[in-house]
Scaffold this motif. Structure first.
Motif, PDB file in Angstrom:
ATOM      1  N   PHE A 152      -4.104  12.332  -6.249  1.00  0.00           N
ATOM      2  CA  PHE A 152      -5.329  12.636  -5.528  1.00  0.00           C
ATOM      3  C   PHE A 152      -5.821  11.397  -4.795  1.00  0.00           C
ATOM      4  CE2 PHE A 152      -5.027  14.994  -9.472  1.00  0.00           C
ATOM      5  CZ  PHE A 152      -4.856  16.262  -8.951  1.00  0.00           C
ATOM      6  N   ASP A 153      -6.299  11.592  -3.617  1.00  0.00           N
ATOM      7  CA  ASP A 153      -6.667  10.462  -2.771  1.00  0.00           C
ATOM      8  C   ASP A 153      -7.667   9.539  -3.448  1.00  0.00           C
ATOM      9  OD1 ASP A 153      -5.258  10.065  -0.591  1.00  0.00           O
ATOM     10  OD2 ASP A 153      -6.536  11.187   0.790  1.00  0.00           O
ATOM     11  N   PHE A 154      -8.494  10.153  -4.251  1.00  0.00           N
ATOM     12  CA  PHE A 154      -9.553   9.411  -4.917  1.00  0.00           C
ATOM     13  C   PHE A 154      -8.988   8.316  -5.809  1.00  0.00           C
ATOM     14  CE2 PHE A 154     -12.518   9.052  -8.495  1.00  0.00           C
ATOM     15  CZ  PHE A 154     -13.628   8.641  -7.805  1.00  0.00           C
ATOM     16  N   PHE A 155      -7.808   8.605  -6.427  1.00  0.00           N
ATOM     17  CA  PHE A 155      -7.240   7.654  -7.382  1.00  0.00           C
ATOM     18  C   PHE A 155      -6.220   6.732  -6.753  1.00  0.00           C
ATOM     19  CE2 PHE A 155      -8.344  11.238 -10.219  1.00  0.00           C
ATOM     20  CZ  PHE A 155      -9.309  10.576 -10.940  1.00  0.00           C
ATOM     21  N   ARG A 156      -5.955   6.947  -5.493  1.00  0.00           N
ATOM     22  CA  ARG A 156      -4.853   6.230  -4.871  1.00  0.00           C
ATOM     23  C   ARG A 156      -4.976   4.705  -5.024  1.00  0.00           C
ATOM     24  NH1 ARG A 156      -0.796   6.819  -0.855  1.00  0.00           N
ATOM     25  NH2 ARG A 156      -0.534   4.807   0.100  1.00  0.00           N
ATOM     26  N   ILE A 190      -3.269  -0.502  -7.448  1.00  0.00           N
ATOM     27  CA  ILE A 190      -3.514  -1.747  -8.172  1.00  0.00           C
ATOM     28  C   ILE A 190      -2.712  -1.763  -9.465  1.00  0.00           C
ATOM     29  CG2 ILE A 190      -5.291  -3.066  -9.366  1.00  0.00           C
ATOM     30  CD1 ILE A 190      -7.247  -1.930  -7.252  1.00  0.00           C
ATOM     31  N   VAL A 191      -2.737  -0.636 -10.171  1.00  0.00           N
ATOM     32  CA  VAL A 191      -2.040  -0.590 -11.462  1.00  0.00           C
ATOM     33  C   VAL A 191      -0.557  -0.884 -11.287  1.00  0.00           C
ATOM     34  CG1 VAL A 191      -1.280   0.966 -13.285  1.00  0.00           C
ATOM     35  CG2 VAL A 191      -3.662   0.941 -12.592  1.00  0.00           C
ATOM     36  N   PHE A 192       0.061  -0.212 -10.303  1.00  0.00           N
ATOM     37  CA  PHE A 192       1.507  -0.375 -10.159  1.00  0.00           C
ATOM     38  C   PHE A 192       1.870  -1.762  -9.665  1.00  0.00           C
ATOM     39  CE2 PHE A 192       1.919   4.444  -9.647  1.00  0.00           C
ATOM     40  CZ  PHE A 192       1.994   4.573 -11.004  1.00  0.00           C
ATOM     41  N   LEU A 235       7.651   5.989  -7.021  1.00  0.00           N
ATOM     42  CA  LEU A 235       6.310   5.817  -6.452  1.00  0.00           C
ATOM     43  C   LEU A 235       6.067   6.719  -5.253  1.00  0.00           C
ATOM     44  CD1 LEU A 235       5.505   2.055  -6.763  1.00  0.00           C
ATOM     45  CD2 LEU A 235       5.297   3.887  -8.380  1.00  0.00           C
ATOM     46  N   TRP A 236       7.085   6.996  -4.458  1.00  0.00           N
ATOM     47  CA  TRP A 236       6.880   7.820  -3.261  1.00  0.00           C
ATOM     48  C   TRP A 236       6.314   9.176  -3.637  1.00  0.00           C
ATOM     49  CZ3 TRP A 236       9.539  12.442  -2.810  1.00  0.00           C
ATOM     50  CH2 TRP A 236      10.594  12.623  -3.703  1.00  0.00           C
ATOM     51  N   THR A 295       0.808  -1.226   0.000  1.00  0.00           N
ATOM     52  CA  THR A 295       0.000   0.000   0.000  1.00  0.00           C
ATOM     53  C   THR A 295       0.837   1.271   0.000  1.00  0.00           C
ATOM     54  OG1 THR A 295      -0.147  -0.195   2.381  1.00  0.00           O
ATOM     55  CG2 THR A 295      -2.006  -1.021   1.130  1.00  0.00           C
ATOM     56  N   VAL A 296       2.162   1.146  -0.051  1.00  0.00           N
ATOM     57  CA  VAL A 296       3.056   2.310  -0.142  1.00  0.00           C
ATOM     58  C   VAL A 296       2.639   3.377   0.868  1.00  0.00           C
ATOM     59  CG1 VAL A 296       4.319   3.760  -1.767  1.00  0.00           C
ATOM     60  CG2 VAL A 296       3.070   1.814  -2.602  1.00  0.00           C
ATOM     61  N   LYS A 297       2.697   3.022   2.131  1.00  0.00           N
ATOM     62  CA  LYS A 297       2.225   3.958   3.152  1.00  0.00           C
ATOM     63  C   LYS A 297       3.265   5.020   3.482  1.00  0.00           C
ATOM     64  CE  LYS A 297      -1.315   1.432   5.573  1.00  0.00           C
ATOM     65  NZ  LYS A 297      -1.387   0.109   6.173  1.00  0.00           N
ATOM     66  N   ASP A 298       4.523   4.639   3.370  1.00  0.00           N
ATOM     67  CA  ASP A 298       5.573   5.584   3.729  1.00  0.00           C
ATOM     68  C   ASP A 298       5.953   6.385   2.486  1.00  0.00           C
ATOM     69  OD1 ASP A 298       8.058   5.499   6.102  1.00  0.00           O
ATOM     70  OD2 ASP A 298       8.238   6.691   4.292  1.00  0.00           O
TER      71      ASP A 298
END
Lengths: 463, 617
Positions: free
Chosen positions: A312-316, A321-323, A304-305, A293-296
């Protein structure tokens, strides 16, 4: 040759030891290129401290590594001899681990070479055997791994990537020498430590099934067909085909059995270690969940960071999933295309993981560059090598500069550093694509082989 | 009759404990809370009806304490107490007590709550660190809110969130920012001993202004139209060096609800003669009176208040000076003279010293609009004195540069107080409790705790008696550190350092002025062995004065440290689209070219094969 090799290897180990013992605190541990939230030894020390205080090591967002590492390396982070930097014992272990990894890479190289010689011999090309192989790929690969500045920096810089790399190398070596328990051990440990090596199950199974890299089956087919045309003996043809490309299930089943056993071991040990402080569920959530989930969002050499800091949070979720799927998508096409070269396939997967993983570091690159050395003969005429070589040097010089400008001086901004990350990803992509394309389009090392086959095929036709 | 009605609540309290003799104690464990509460209320109602006692009255008292400070300033402390008897006896109607507060207490089952709005920082060195004023009314800058709930542990977080919103609406402040789980914490013993039902949150950057004072004044029965609150003339009280407006609630079945509203301001007396402002040793302290401080005079009391008093407190050091000069401590002595003769003189005692301060009491009800009270102090002789400090002066600062990592350092400087108190035993030690909340983006490495005492490094176990850490979770929980330290008495300076990494936030998580930096709330340092309580032996039950009652309460000496400002790295806010497109392009490049390389082979090799075959043929 052998003596010079040992001299170089000893010099590399000695260099590491000098850096560890007398280098003082180089502050490499806090470099974003070296240690990621997953591999940082400082975070491991914090996790160990929390565990000692009978709190779950995963409480708090500090530690995301394996509980096994915690109990092996944790006690070492506590003691601090005077006059040395904090993690000196761990660094000494990492030097040994790096040396071991290099030795295994060398052994893998020798196995590959033997297998190759054998397959060429089976094609009656003893002349090609003696001609074509002039450099021992295993020696080159292990020297590349030992002298790669990134590997050195990773080894000295107090992070656990050398251990992850070692596990991958153990897996490949075990598969090449068809030692199913060893391969399974490496696979389970590597997956346990950093999840991404999970996709390496494809090359491992291929290696165990087919044996190390061989010329494309097509070549054998042609050879076989020419043979059949020449003396019409069906019997001979079938036996040769069987010799070359049959998939043996036995080692694979053996491997799966051992996979199961080792997984149980690892899970059992982890749950014992985490018995009183959280459980396995928390471990999976904080290690694999954290990876996926790449939280950091702290900067690293990947892209990616910054992407997830800005998107935008909406697309996160969509992009997550894509990456993540991006890694999975190419697994199958590559496996189909490269199934006769499982070892090369392993290198390609390692490189893909290093490009696309959520917290990449120089250690990952060190691994795939080391493995790249195994194919030094085949890739000798690869395109863009000059560009790639200086590209890598340029990026590794510019990246710390940009980081310094952004973080420490405050005169540059995040885009500067992100740009080097982009450039680096592009470079890796070019290297990957070139090595694949080169292998595929012009198998130069096989060119004499092919020509020899073609000529042997053509002669009876001509006559 | 009154005694009878007071007896009931005590019985009701026993009803809560399973060990009690009351027949219905078993209800609690098996019945749901709603059922239980409804039963309880039913019982309370019937009990109240049955007793048919004349209910205790709602009470309101107003008090003002003025004190000269050593650095030529003056402290004014307003204390208003409204109390409501247990809810059952009066039903839902209130005469004086603010209805909003009683509804709040009932709805959220609050047993204790404290909300403070503070501007400026209490100067512990000059204004004292060992008296009830500094331990109770020195608050960290911004908003601080803590509450103890009388609820099952699982419901507390949700109730806290609702409470923050309610208070936010009540006081026109952004207290609702404390709703987020990253903003509040649940300390166990570092702040106040509790069983997990306490929540603590602080907003260091909240600006405090008159818009917060107005709703606060609305809770008073006379607002600021009459009585002591009339002195709260906005331009003068917001001019001060320190301004702390506090609301403290205590509620229990036996006491009812007690609401204490205090306002503490440190003002520069608005003296006429300009040259007096230049502080000098040989110079007189500024003379001041109410008119100088507030631009107002006190014209009588708020009519509904039970008592309305003004105190002038002089410090121990002044008292000592007066005693040295030989005169007695009347309102007019060798050193100073008060403008009015007090109605009463009270001696206060600290629990460690024989005599600590004097209080001159004025009863506001003796004054009217025609004859207003304008009490003040006029100095006759230059005087230099100091306030009693806390055992250690605590301060906190940041170390390191750059936006990647740093360290928090907490330093303690001894004020040698223990020598004055207990002589100098060689191997004594002083306990100190540290409570610190760190936001998640300051990622503290607790294993990196280092302690230096008088410059030499000590192992952690030598100094730390007890430590409780709740590590921070990214975007979920702040880090909470509670530590009990034991310093040797001979220590002159001690420092604790903790390393941290700075976090990187998502673009939306930055506040509008991202480059200003982020605030780490004040740490609280308390000294559990030292109590700031005063006692007033000469007077019987303290005149019914809530202020003096407060001063008598046993409260440990504590001090808040500075708020820290941590600059965090910012991404480029202007180009999310660029980043998205660039990244996606690179990934598309990777994917496309790799697939292309894989696909290309088939055709080419076959062509090549054909070519060779053709050539060979």
């Amino acid at each position: 040759m052998a003596i010079r090799y040992w001299q170089m290897a000893a010099a590399a180990v000695g260099f590491r030891l000098v850096l560890v013992l007398f280098g003082g605190d180089l502050h490499l541990a806090s470099r974003p290129e070296v240690s990621t939230p997953l591999t940082s030894l400082r975070r491991l020390a914090e996790g160990y401290w929390l565990k000692q205080a009978s709190v779950s090591p995963y409480s708090g967002s500090m530690y995301h590594g394996s509980p096994l590492l915690l109990s092996i390396l944790g006690p070492l982070t506590n003691s601090r001899p005077d006059g040395h930097h904090a993690h000196i014992y761990c660094s000494l272990i990492f030097v040994a681990v790096d040396f071991l990894a290099a030795m295994l890479i060398r052994a893998t190289g020798h196995k590959l070479q033997m297998a190759r010689n054998r397959s060429l011999k089976s094609l009656d090309l003893t002349k090609a055997v003696n001609d074509s192989v002039n450099v021992s790929a295993g020696d080159v690969a292990s020297l590349i791994y030992l002298w790669n500045p990134w590997a050195i920096v990773t080894c000295v810089g107090s992070c656990t990537s050398p251990i992850e790399n070692l596990m991958v190398v153990i897996m490949i070596y075990g598969a090449c020498s068809r030692l199913a328990p060893l391969a399974a051990f490496g696979y389970v440990m590597a997956t346990h430590l950093s999840l991404y090596p999970a996709i390496l199950i494809v090359p491992v199974i291929l290696l165990l099934g087919y044996g190390p890299d061989a010329p494309p089956p097509k070549v054998f087919l042609i050879k076989g067909s020419s043979a059949s045309k020449s003396d019409e003996s069906d019997n001979d043809k079938t036996t040769r085909q069987r010799v070359v490309q049959q998939f043996s299930w036995k080692p694979v089943l053996h491997f799966i059995f051992w996979l199961f056993i080792w997984s149980c071991h690892v899970l059992l040990l982890s749950s014992v270690i985490l018995k009183k402080v959280g459980g396995l569920h928390e471990m999976f959530e904080k290690t694999y969940g954290f990876i996926l989930t790449v939280k950091d969002l702290s900067p690293n050499i990947g892209v990616l960071w910054y992407f997830f800091a800005e998107v935008f949070d909406f697309f996160r979720n969509f992009f997550l999933i894509v990456f993540n799927m991006n890694i999975i998508f190419v697994v199958l096409p590559l496996a189909i295309r490269l199934k006769h070269r499982p070892c090369f396939l392993a290198f390609v997967y390692t490189a893909i993981v290093a490009i696309l993983k959520s917290y990449p570091s120089a250690g990952d690159s060190a691994l795939y560059l080391g493995l790249l050395g195994l194919f030094v003969n085949e890739l000798a005429e690869m395109q863009f090598t000059f560009f790639l070589f200086f590209g890598y040097i340029g990026v590794s010089l510019l990246s710390p500069v940009m980081h310094n400008l952004w973080i420490w001086r405050g005169t540059g901004n995040a885009n500067f550093y992100f740009a080097t990350g982009l450039a680096y990803t592009c470079l890796q992509t070019v290297l990957l694509v070139e090595s694949c394309a080169h292998r595929e389009t012009r198998p130069s090392s096989l060119l004499p082989t092919c020509q020899a086959i073609y000529s042997s095929v053509a002669e009876p036709i001509k006559s | 009759m009154a005694a009878h009605s007071r007896g009931h609540p005590a019985m009701r309290e026993r009803g809560f404990s399973p060990a009690g003799t009351s027949p219905y104690w078993w209800i609690r464990p098996c019945a749901g809370p709603i059922l239980f509460l409804s039963l309880l209320f039913l019982f309370l109602f019937t009990a109240a009806a049955a007793s048919a006692a004349a209910p205790e009255e709602e009470k309101f008292t107003e008090e003002l304490l003025l004190r000269p400070l050593p650095d030529r300033k003056a402290l004014a402390h307003f204390h208003f107490r409204s109390s409501a008897p247990p809810a059952a006896s009066v039903g839902r109607h209130h005469h004086i007590f603010p209805k909003a507060i009683s509804q709040l207490v009932k709805k959220y089952h609050i047993s204790e709550l404290e909300l403070s709005f503070t501007q400026g920082r209490w100067n512990y060195e000059q204004w004292g660190g060992f008296d009830p004023m500094s331990t109770n009314n020195a608050k960290p800058p911004g908003v601080e809110l803590w509450a103890v709930f009388d609820l099952p542990l699982s419901e507390i977080d949700a109730t806290w969130k609702n409470l923050t919103h309610t208070l936010s609406g009540l006081f026109c402040a952004s207290i609702n920012f404390l709703e987020s789980s990253t903003a509040f914490s649940a300390p166990r013993w570092g702040f106040k001993l509790n069983e997990g039902n306490l929540r603590y949150g602080a907003l260091p950057r909240e600006a405090v202004c008159t818009e917060n004072l107005t709703p606060w004044l609305k809770l008073l029965p006379c607002r600021d139209k009459a009585g002591i609150a009339f002195l709260l003339y906005r331009p003068s009280i917001y001019k001060g060096y320190y301004h702390s407006q506090k609301l403290k609630l205590r509620s229990s079945q036996s006491l009812g609800i007690i609401l204490d509203q205090t306002l503490t301001v440190v003002l520069q007396p608005n003296t006429v003669s300009g040259e007096q402002l230049h502080s000098n040793h040989g110079q007189l302290q500024p003379n001041w009176s109410m008119r100088h401080l507030f631009n107002r005079k006190l014209s009588g009391k708020c009519l509904v208040s039970k008592s309305s008093r003004v105190f002038i407190e002089v410090d121990k050091s002044i008292v000592d000076n007066v005693n040295k000069s030989g005169s007695d401590l009347s309102w007019s002595n060798e050193l100073f003279v008060l403008s009015n003769s007090p109605d009463k003189l009270i001696k206060g005692q600290n629990h460690v010293e024989i005599q600590s301060s004097f209080l001159y009491v004025y009863d506001a009800s003796n004054y009217t609009e025609e004859k207003p009270l304008d009490v003040g102090i006029t100095w006759k002789l230059p005087l230099v004195w100091t306030c009693t400090p806390s055992p250690f002066h605590a301060s906190r600062f940041l170390m390191g540069s750059g936006n990647e990592r740093g360290s928090i350092a907490l330093s303690f400087m001894s004020t040698n107080l223990h020598k004055q108190i207990s002589g100098s035993p060689t191997d004594c030690s002083i306990k100190a409790v540290i409570f610190q909340v760190v936001p998640w983006y300051v990622k503290v490495y607790y294993h990196s705790l280092e302690i230096f005492i008088d410059g030499s490094r000590k192992t952690v176990s030598e100094v730390v008696d007890k430590i409780h850490v709740i590590p921070s979770e990214d975007k979920l929980l702040p880090g909470t550190l509670e530590m009990l330290l034991r310093f040797p008495c001979s220590m002159q300076s001690g420092t604790l350092t903790l390393d941290f990494d700075k976090g990187f936030l998502h673009i939306d998580e930055y506040p509008p002025d991202a480059n200003q930096g982020f605030d780490i709330p004040s740490a609280l340092v308390s000294f559990p062995e030292f109590s700031s309580a005063r006692s007033y032996p000469e007077i019987d039950p303290v005149l019914g004065s809530p202020l003096l009652e407060y001063f008598q309460e046993d409260s440990v000496v504590k001090s808040y440290t500075e708020v820290l400002l941590v600059p965090l790295t910012t991404p480029d806010f202007s180009m999310p689209y660029n980043v998205i497109t660039f990244t996606c392009t690179v990934l598309a490049l990777y994917f496309g070219s790799l697939l292309n390389a894989l696909r290309r082979r088939i055709g080419e090799e076959e062509r090549e094969l054909k070519k060779t075959e053709l050539v060979s043929m």
